[in-house]
Design an enzyme around this catalytic site. Sequence first.
Site, mmCIF file in Angstrom:
data_model
loop_
_atom_site.group_PDB
_atom_site.id
_atom_site.type_symbol
_atom_site.label_atom_id
_atom_site.label_comp_id
_atom_site.label_asym_id
_atom_site.label_seq_id
_atom_site.Cartn_x
_atom_site.Cartn_y
_atom_site.Cartn_z
ATOM 1 C CE LYS A 187 -2.465 -1.863 -2.838
ATOM 2 N NZ LYS A 187 -1.599 -0.740 -3.123
HETATM 3 C C1 LIG Z 1 -1.211 0.471 -4.019
HETATM 4 C C2 LIG Z 1 -0.147 0.393 -5.050
HETATM 5 C C3 LIG Z 1 0.997 1.212 -5.008
HETATM 6 C C4 LIG Z 1 1.127 2.391 -4.093
HETATM 7 O O1 LIG Z 1 1.100 2.081 -2.765
HETATM 8 P P1 LIG Z 1 1.018 3.278 -1.703
HETATM 9 O O2 LIG Z 1 1.423 2.612 -0.417
HETATM 10 O O3 LIG Z 1 -0.389 3.761 -1.691
HETATM 11 O O4 LIG Z 1 1.981 4.332 -2.122
HETATM 12 C C5 LIG Z 1 2.011 0.973 -5.909
HETATM 13 N N1 LIG Z 1 1.904 0.013 -6.843
HETATM 14 C C6 LIG Z 1 0.815 -0.776 -6.940
HETATM 15 C C7 LIG Z 1 0.791 -1.839 -7.981
HETATM 16 C C8 LIG Z 1 -0.251 -0.581 -6.059
HETATM 17 O O5 LIG Z 1 -1.344 -1.347 -6.190
#
Ligand SMILES: *Cc1c(COP(=O)(O)O)cnc(C)c1O
Length: 389
Positions: A187
Amino acid sequence: MSTLSTTFLPFHRALIEEEEKKAVLEVLDSGWLTSGPRVREFETAFAGYVGASHAVAVNSCTAALHLALAALEITAGDEVIVPTMTFAASGEVVLYRNARPVLVDCLPGSFHMDPDKIAAAITPRTRAIIPVHYAGYPCEMDSILEIARSHQLKIVEDAAHALPASYKGKMVGTIGDVTCFSFYATKTLTTGEGGMITTENGELAERMRILSLHGISSHAWNRYTAQGGWRYEILDAGYKYNLTDLQAALGLAQLAKCDSMRNARARVAEEYSRLLMDQDAFTLASVPPGHQHAWHLYVVEVNPLALRIHRDQVMEELKERGIGSSVHFIPLHLHPLYQKQLGYCTGQFPNAEDRFERALSLPIYPDMTPDELGRVVEALRDIARRFHV
Ligand SMILES: *Cc1c(COP(=O)(O)O)cnc(C)c1O
């Protein structure tokens, strides 16, 4: 192929520099490894950055979404509206609450959920909407807020892609009832694994904070320090969702360069758009006016009228040229869980299925060099040349 570079260009690469390493080493030296002073500092800095009144650090965005629904007392028999074009997490958290995820389609020609479809999906059981700010620019929040207001629904934003992003001048993190961010490895800000919840509602924040650490009274995190008391009370059946100081230290160092990393990604996006503009094989990513894009993803759509090969083969061709790519997302309603247990079926959300068949996420990250970007562009041009109809 003689032009094949020996180094593989990954789909994502986190920007970890000396500051991050130093910050983590300091925590290791401090002797305090779990949730403590760095986590509080990270929460305060994060709240300040997005302009939110409250921020609660957790160990993932999935945990954040789960706690938001728990704090809002979403329960068995309730319905929560979720776009089908999203990651597993946005839907599964509704099931954790024994509620039903009610899926809706994308706007035609978009990866974002369609406000008209949201309105049409509302029933007397509907309690909340989870807008997903796909790729990193916000959904049509004016329409979604209006729908929520007129039906007394809560808005829990899945902002896993949307740091930093804004909608008509308002930062994501200050718009809905609760906003959930992800600091997963790929991210825009990473702590390896991690997440943050923001809200303007102090009571909700306190409830989520308690639930994030075993449901025990909120200041118990410092019960091993000189200041903290050893007594605690269990108030609720909570979870083990706390972020650690090691992660928070990483997060603080990343947050300090959140804007510069965003600007670097925006430059990569501008270059893709400029250098691929003349290609009819790929429809390029764009930003609606009034939206500031975090540029977590740069998604092109493979145009089946111009290219003889499917998106899957385009990915294979890129891979052969040493370039990683990805697909966001396989719509929820196409998965066995949603078909076998929840009764959804293929063909039900044609806009999302159409997007899914063509979507291709290209490498985009702050330290991508002009050479690396050039390799991706040249590969796509070459593929378009060879496989043009
Ligand atoms: C990555 C992601 C998540 C989950 O994030 P985590 O921190 O891995 O739990 C939720 N929603 C979307 C759209 C994502 O891309």
